[in-house]
Scaffold this motif. Structure first.
Motif, PDB file in Angstrom:
ATOM      1  N   TYR A 163       0.870  -1.176   0.000  1.00 39.25           N
ATOM      2  CA  TYR A 163       0.000   0.000   0.000  1.00 39.25           C
ATOM      3  C   TYR A 163       0.907   1.226   0.000  1.00 39.25           C
ATOM      4  O   TYR A 163       1.697   1.419   0.924  1.00 39.25           O
ATOM      5  CB  TYR A 163      -0.898   0.002   1.239  1.00 39.25           C
ATOM      6  CG  TYR A 163      -1.691  -1.272   1.405  1.00 39.25           C
ATOM      7  CD1 TYR A 163      -2.833  -1.520   0.658  1.00 39.25           C
ATOM      8  CD2 TYR A 163      -1.288  -2.245   2.314  1.00 39.25           C
ATOM      9  CE1 TYR A 163      -3.552  -2.689   0.798  1.00 39.25           C
ATOM     10  CE2 TYR A 163      -1.999  -3.425   2.466  1.00 39.25           C
ATOM     11  CZ  TYR A 163      -3.128  -3.638   1.701  1.00 39.25           C
ATOM     12  OH  TYR A 163      -3.831  -4.808   1.845  1.00 39.25           O
ATOM     13  N   VAL A 164       0.823   2.037  -1.066  1.00 36.82           N
ATOM     14  CA  VAL A 164       1.706   3.196  -1.207  1.00 36.82           C
ATOM     15  C   VAL A 164       0.863   4.465  -1.291  1.00 36.82           C
ATOM     16  O   VAL A 164      -0.098   4.533  -2.072  1.00 36.82           O
ATOM     17  CB  VAL A 164       2.586   3.077  -2.470  1.00 36.82           C
ATOM     18  CG1 VAL A 164       3.550   4.254  -2.555  1.00 36.82           C
ATOM     19  CG2 VAL A 164       3.354   1.755  -2.462  1.00 36.82           C
ATOM     20  N   TYR A 165       1.211   5.456  -0.487  1.00 41.06           N
ATOM     21  CA  TYR A 165       0.513   6.734  -0.549  1.00 41.06           C
ATOM     22  C   TYR A 165       1.450   7.848  -0.108  1.00 41.06           C
ATOM     23  O   TYR A 165       2.502   7.595   0.518  1.00 41.06           O
ATOM     24  CB  TYR A 165      -0.764   6.727   0.305  1.00 41.06           C
ATOM     25  CG  TYR A 165      -0.633   6.125   1.687  1.00 41.06           C
ATOM     26  CD1 TYR A 165      -0.553   6.930   2.819  1.00 41.06           C
ATOM     27  CD2 TYR A 165      -0.610   4.743   1.860  1.00 41.06           C
ATOM     28  CE1 TYR A 165      -0.446   6.375   4.081  1.00 41.06           C
ATOM     29  CE2 TYR A 165      -0.513   4.186   3.122  1.00 41.06           C
ATOM     30  CZ  TYR A 165      -0.424   5.001   4.226  1.00 41.06           C
ATOM     31  OH  TYR A 165      -0.313   4.457   5.478  1.00 41.06           O
ATOM     32  N   LEU A 166       1.102   9.070  -0.491  1.00 40.16           N
ATOM     33  CA  LEU A 166       1.945  10.232  -0.265  1.00 40.16           C
ATOM     34  C   LEU A 166       1.193  11.220   0.615  1.00 40.16           C
ATOM     35  O   LEU A 166       0.059  11.583   0.324  1.00 40.16           O
ATOM     36  CB  LEU A 166       2.301  10.871  -1.605  1.00 40.16           C
ATOM     37  CG  LEU A 166       3.509  11.801  -1.667  1.00 40.16           C
ATOM     38  CD1 LEU A 166       4.787  11.036  -1.359  1.00 40.16           C
ATOM     39  CD2 LEU A 166       3.613  12.427  -3.055  1.00 40.16           C
ATOM     40  N   ILE A 167       1.827  11.643   1.709  1.00 39.62           N
ATOM     41  CA  ILE A 167       1.223  12.575   2.662  1.00 39.62           C
ATOM     42  C   ILE A 167       2.010  13.880   2.654  1.00 39.62           C
ATOM     43  O   ILE A 167       3.238  13.868   2.806  1.00 39.62           O
ATOM     44  CB  ILE A 167       1.205  11.988   4.096  1.00 39.62           C
ATOM     45  CG1 ILE A 167       0.508  10.628   4.119  1.00 39.62           C
ATOM     46  CG2 ILE A 167       0.540  12.956   5.060  1.00 39.62           C
ATOM     47  CD1 ILE A 167      -0.955  10.669   3.777  1.00 39.62           C
ATOM     48  N   ASP A 168       1.322  15.021   2.462  1.00 39.08           N
ATOM     49  CA  ASP A 168       2.027  16.305   2.450  1.00 39.08           C
ATOM     50  C   ASP A 168       2.112  16.886   3.859  1.00 39.08           C
ATOM     51  O   ASP A 168       1.670  16.261   4.833  1.00 39.08           O
ATOM     52  CB  ASP A 168       1.369  17.286   1.473  1.00 39.08           C
ATOM     53  CG  ASP A 168      -0.036  17.710   1.909  1.00 39.08           C
ATOM     54  OD1 ASP A 168      -0.437  17.410   3.059  1.00 39.08           O
ATOM     55  OD2 ASP A 168      -0.735  18.351   1.097  1.00 39.08           O
ATOM     56  N   ARG A 169       2.670  18.091   3.972  1.00 38.72           N
ATOM     57  CA  ARG A 169       2.906  18.685   5.288  1.00 38.72           C
ATOM     58  C   ARG A 169       1.608  19.008   6.028  1.00 38.72           C
ATOM     59  O   ARG A 169       1.614  19.151   7.253  1.00 38.72           O
ATOM     60  CB  ARG A 169       3.764  19.943   5.157  1.00 38.72           C
ATOM     61  CG  ARG A 169       5.170  19.701   4.658  1.00 38.72           C
ATOM     62  CD  ARG A 169       6.053  20.906   4.905  1.00 38.72           C
ATOM     63  NE  ARG A 169       6.344  21.065   6.323  1.00 38.72           N
ATOM     64  CZ  ARG A 169       7.384  20.514   6.952  1.00 38.72           C
ATOM     65  NH1 ARG A 169       8.225  19.744   6.291  1.00 38.72           N
ATOM     66  NH2 ARG A 169       7.579  20.717   8.227  1.00 38.72           N
ATOM     67  N   ASP A 170       0.517  19.129   5.286  1.00 36.76           N
ATOM     68  CA  ASP A 170      -0.778  19.375   5.921  1.00 36.76           C
ATOM     69  C   ASP A 170      -1.467  18.080   6.324  1.00 36.76           C
ATOM     70  O   ASP A 170      -2.644  18.089   6.697  1.00 36.76           O
ATOM     71  CB  ASP A 170      -1.699  20.151   4.965  1.00 36.76           C
ATOM     72  CG  ASP A 170      -1.188  21.563   4.706  1.00 36.76           C
ATOM     73  OD1 ASP A 170      -0.585  22.142   5.637  1.00 36.76           O
ATOM     74  OD2 ASP A 170      -1.372  22.073   3.590  1.00 36.76           O
ATOM     75  N   MET A 171      -0.705  16.962   6.226  1.00 35.32           N
ATOM     76  CA  MET A 171      -1.223  15.633   6.571  1.00 35.32           C
ATOM     77  C   MET A 171      -2.341  15.192   5.628  1.00 35.32           C
ATOM     78  O   MET A 171      -3.212  14.410   6.007  1.00 35.32           O
ATOM     79  CB  MET A 171      -1.715  15.587   8.032  1.00 35.32           C
ATOM     80  CG  MET A 171      -0.632  15.821   9.049  1.00 35.32           C
ATOM     81  SD  MET A 171       0.610  14.498   8.980  1.00 35.32           S
ATOM     82  CE  MET A 171       1.905  15.173  10.020  1.00 35.32           C
ATOM     83  N   ARG A 209       2.470  10.461  14.781  1.00 34.61           N
ATOM     84  CA  ARG A 209       3.722  10.725  15.501  1.00 34.61           C
ATOM     85  C   ARG A 209       4.929  10.430  14.617  1.00 34.61           C
ATOM     86  O   ARG A 209       5.892  11.204  14.575  1.00 34.61           O
ATOM     87  CB  ARG A 209       3.756   9.863  16.772  1.00 34.61           C
ATOM     88  CG  ARG A 209       4.978  10.107  17.648  1.00 34.61           C
ATOM     89  CD  ARG A 209       4.879   9.388  18.971  1.00 34.61           C
ATOM     90  NE  ARG A 209       4.811   7.943  18.818  1.00 34.61           N
ATOM     91  CZ  ARG A 209       3.723   7.205  19.020  1.00 34.61           C
ATOM     92  NH1 ARG A 209       2.591   7.792  19.391  1.00 34.61           N
ATOM     93  NH2 ARG A 209       3.739   5.902  18.860  1.00 34.61           N
ATOM     94  N   ASN A 210       4.882   9.343  13.877  1.00 33.09           N
ATOM     95  CA  ASN A 210       6.003   8.972  13.004  1.00 33.09           C
ATOM     96  C   ASN A 210       6.109   9.891  11.783  1.00 33.09           C
ATOM     97  O   ASN A 210       7.213  10.216  11.332  1.00 33.09           O
ATOM     98  CB  ASN A 210       5.857   7.514  12.565  1.00 33.09           C
ATOM     99  CG  ASN A 210       6.131   6.544  13.706  1.00 33.09           C
ATOM    100  OD1 ASN A 210       6.990   6.790  14.543  1.00 33.09           O
ATOM    101  ND2 ASN A 210       5.396   5.439  13.749  1.00 33.09           N
ATOM    102  N   LEU A 211       4.970  10.308  11.251  1.00 27.33           N
ATOM    103  CA  LEU A 211       4.992  11.252  10.130  1.00 27.33           C
ATOM    104  C   LEU A 211       5.657  12.560  10.543  1.00 27.33           C
ATOM    105  O   LEU A 211       6.519  13.103   9.832  1.00 27.33           O
ATOM    106  CB  LEU A 211       3.573  11.526   9.639  1.00 27.33           C
ATOM    107  CG  LEU A 211       2.913  10.457   8.743  1.00 27.33           C
ATOM    108  CD1 LEU A 211       1.438  10.766   8.552  1.00 27.33           C
ATOM    109  CD2 LEU A 211       3.615  10.380   7.389  1.00 27.33           C
ATOM    110  N   ARG A 212       5.277  13.083  11.694  1.00 23.65           N
ATOM    111  CA  ARG A 212       5.854  14.347  12.177  1.00 23.65           C
ATOM    112  C   ARG A 212       7.356  14.202  12.431  1.00 23.65           C
ATOM    113  O   ARG A 212       8.124  15.148  12.225  1.00 23.65           O
ATOM    114  CB  ARG A 212       5.120  14.811  13.430  1.00 23.65           C
ATOM    115  CG  ARG A 212       3.663  15.180  13.158  1.00 23.65           C
ATOM    116  CD  ARG A 212       3.029  15.953  14.293  1.00 23.65           C
ATOM    117  NE  ARG A 212       1.630  16.235  14.013  1.00 23.65           N
ATOM    118  CZ  ARG A 212       1.210  17.193  13.198  1.00 23.65           C
ATOM    119  NH1 ARG A 212       2.095  17.969  12.594  1.00 23.65           N
ATOM    120  NH2 ARG A 212      -0.086  17.393  12.997  1.00 23.65           N
ATOM    121  N   HIS A 213       7.771  13.022  12.870  1.00 25.68           N
ATOM    122  CA  HIS A 213       9.200  12.778  13.093  1.00 25.68           C
ATOM    123  C   HIS A 213       9.979  12.887  11.782  1.00 25.68           C
ATOM    124  O   HIS A 213      11.052  13.502  11.730  1.00 25.68           O
ATOM    125  CB  HIS A 213       9.396  11.384  13.712  1.00 25.68           C
ATOM    126  CG  HIS A 213      10.841  10.997  13.856  1.00 25.68           C
ATOM    127  ND1 HIS A 213      11.632  11.434  14.898  1.00 25.68           N
ATOM    128  CD2 HIS A 213      11.652  10.220  13.063  1.00 25.68           C
ATOM    129  CE1 HIS A 213      12.857  10.948  14.759  1.00 25.68           C
ATOM    130  NE2 HIS A 213      12.892  10.209  13.649  1.00 25.68           N
TER     131      HIS A 213
END
Length: 502
Positions: A163-171, A209-213
């Motif tokens: 499962y592949v997806y892209l998250i920007d800075r605005d989540m 939490r991991n995304l923000r890291h």
């Protein structure tokens, strides 16, 4: 006329550029014959595939029939209307507008650029035209390369079993591959949504939490999580996507379902525990009869020297008992090793026939203990290795008889329930039961609830392996000591084509 005659002498100088343009097709629309020929010659000398037209309508027809990445348009050949038509047909076309007329105004320049012209040249020469066509070709090649890279990336991402997806800075999700969108219940319009709007709330906090890291440190992060209400395991890799200045602008998430690997890992751990238990048990249970035999051989020798025949026969009886115990132990080991390797052809048989055959074999033991056996009125047809399944059922029923304890009214009940994709059979007794802390141990190799009980303790281990070979499950339920126990096992359903129902 703005093209000097000596420009023809420069054509040869441009030959070295032929390999740079890579044969890019150029549409030339120039109504002046001399100018058209000179521009065409200069571009061909540089390796471009030039299609020249002095009539605007002919040029538009060519543009409609074929895509030209680059077009050179003289405003005297149809004017701004031709430019508009070209951009409507091919918005990505790089149109270089040229003018050799003194009547051109600054408004013509502004309008040409507003209509999408790549560049506007006035008072030009052939060399200048070739230089600017090179610029347009470079833009075209870079765009094409980016598209090819993007397509390769997309193809790679779409072909991944992940499962592949892209998250920007605005989540927010800005991309998701087909596998991600194919998840049951997943919304097809997740692009633009905050990840926790479609993400499993069970693990959203950990994910955020991991995304923000990653956004903060710019370092990739991998972790294993079981944060799923269905008990699945995932390996997630979060990789930063950076701009030209090194700033993290998004995070690529690759999530792989590793539940199968975790199950294998769990099974290997269980097998290792079984192996440790096996090593301990074999060394102990093999040594025990050997020590007995060795000890009484020594006593036998002394009794023979004394001529004490009564003691000699007693010694021989004990030695013989040790040999029988050792033989039974080795037989069970051999049986365990053969299950799954040595098999009989599977056949369709009514399970009731298997129950009937096993009860006949155990008739003497059942009568000796006075057990009341209750059997269901009917049973389903199963597809099994009949010999092994009878062996399995015999071990289970013998265990129930063996562990009746002091029960005054011993009873064994044999039946089944029909589940959706499998049959669940049970053997229920009212014997001594099993302490809660030992329920999980009874299937261990050579484990016995009471060491003084006859047998090697391999019966349930053999039963478990037979059921597993048949793609079934086996377990024990007991409310505790003195409350009896129920052995349950499953066998899959098969259709008439001998295919397992799923």
């Amino acid at each position: 006329m703005y093209i000097r005659k000596n420009e023809r002498n420069r054509v040869g100088i441009m030959q070295h550029d032929a390999d740079v343009c890579d044969g890019i097709s150029v549409l030339l629309m120039e109504n002046d014959r001399d100018m058209c020929e000179q521009i065409e010659a200069a571009l061909r000398a540089s390796g471009y595939d030039v299609h020249a037209f002095r009539d605007a309508d002919d040029g538009l027809k060519a543009a409609k029939a074929k895509y030209f990445p680059i077009c050179i348009l003289d405003l005297n050949t149809g004017g701004l209307n031709v430019l508009k038509s070209l951009k409507q047909m091919h918005p990505e076309m790089h149109v270089i507008v040229i003018s050799s007329s003194c009547s051109t105004t600054k408004y013509d320049v502004i309008n040409a650029l507003n209509y999408g012209a790549f560049m506007y040249l006035e008072n030009f020469n052939c060399e200048e035209i070739v230089v600017n066509v090179k610029k347009a070709a470079s833009f075209y090649r870079m765009k094409k390369e980016k598209e090819e890279i993007a397509e390769r990336y997309r193809s790679l991402v779409e072909s991944m079993d992940a499962y592949v997806y892209l998250i920007d800075r605005d989540m927010r999700c800005v991309f998701a591959n087909r596998k991600m969108l194919s998840i049951p219940g997943m919304k097809n319009n997740i692009i633009g949504m905050k990840f926790y709007e479609f993400f499993n709330t069970y693990s959203a906090e950990e994910m955020e939490r991991n995304l923000r890291h990653v956004f903060k440190t710019g370092n990739a992060l991998s972790y294993v999580t079981s944060s799923d209400e269905y008990g699945r395991w995932f390996l997630r890799t979060l990789s930063p996507v950076k701009d030209s200045e090194g700033n993290v602008i998004a995070v690529t998430v690759i999530s792989r379902n590793i539940t199968a690997f975790k199950e294998v890992e769990k099974e290997l751990r269980r097998k290792n525990e079984e192996l440790e238990w096996f090593s301990y048990t074999v060394s102990h249970d093999l040594r025990s009869p050997l020590v007995t035999i060795e000890g009484f051989v020594s006593l036998l020798r002394k009794d023979l020297e004394r001529g004490d025949l009564a003691r000699v026969y007693a010694d021989l009886d004990i030695i013989e008992g040790g040999v029988r115990k050792l033989s039974a132990f080795l037989d069970d080991l051999l049986t365990l090793s053969r299950i799954g390797r040595v098999a009989n052809p599977h056949e369709y048989v009514n399970f009731g026939e298997i129950v009937e055959d096993v009860l006949k074999l155990l008739d003497a033991k059942i009568k000796e203990r006075g057990v009341d056996v209750i059997v269901a009125d009917e049973f389903p047809v199963v597809h099994v290795d009949r010999v092994r399944i009878e062996e399995m059922l015999q071990n289970i029923i013998e265990n129930s008889i063996k562990y009746m304890g002091e029960q005054k009214n011993p009873r064994i009940e044999i039946g089944y329930t029909d589940d959706e994709h499998e049959y669940v059979f049970f053997v229920r007794d009212n014997g001594i039961g099993i302490p809660a802390d030992q329920v999980d141990k009874v299937f261990q190799m050579f484990y016995r609830l009471e060491r003084r009980t006859e047998g090697t303790g391999a019966g349930l281990t053999i039963a478990k392996k037979i059921i597993e070979v048949h793609k079934g499950r086996i377990w024990i339920e007991s409310e505790g000591e003195g409350k009896g126990c129920t052995v349950l096992f499953t066998l899959p359903k098969y259709d008439q084509n001998n295919e397992k129902k799923s």
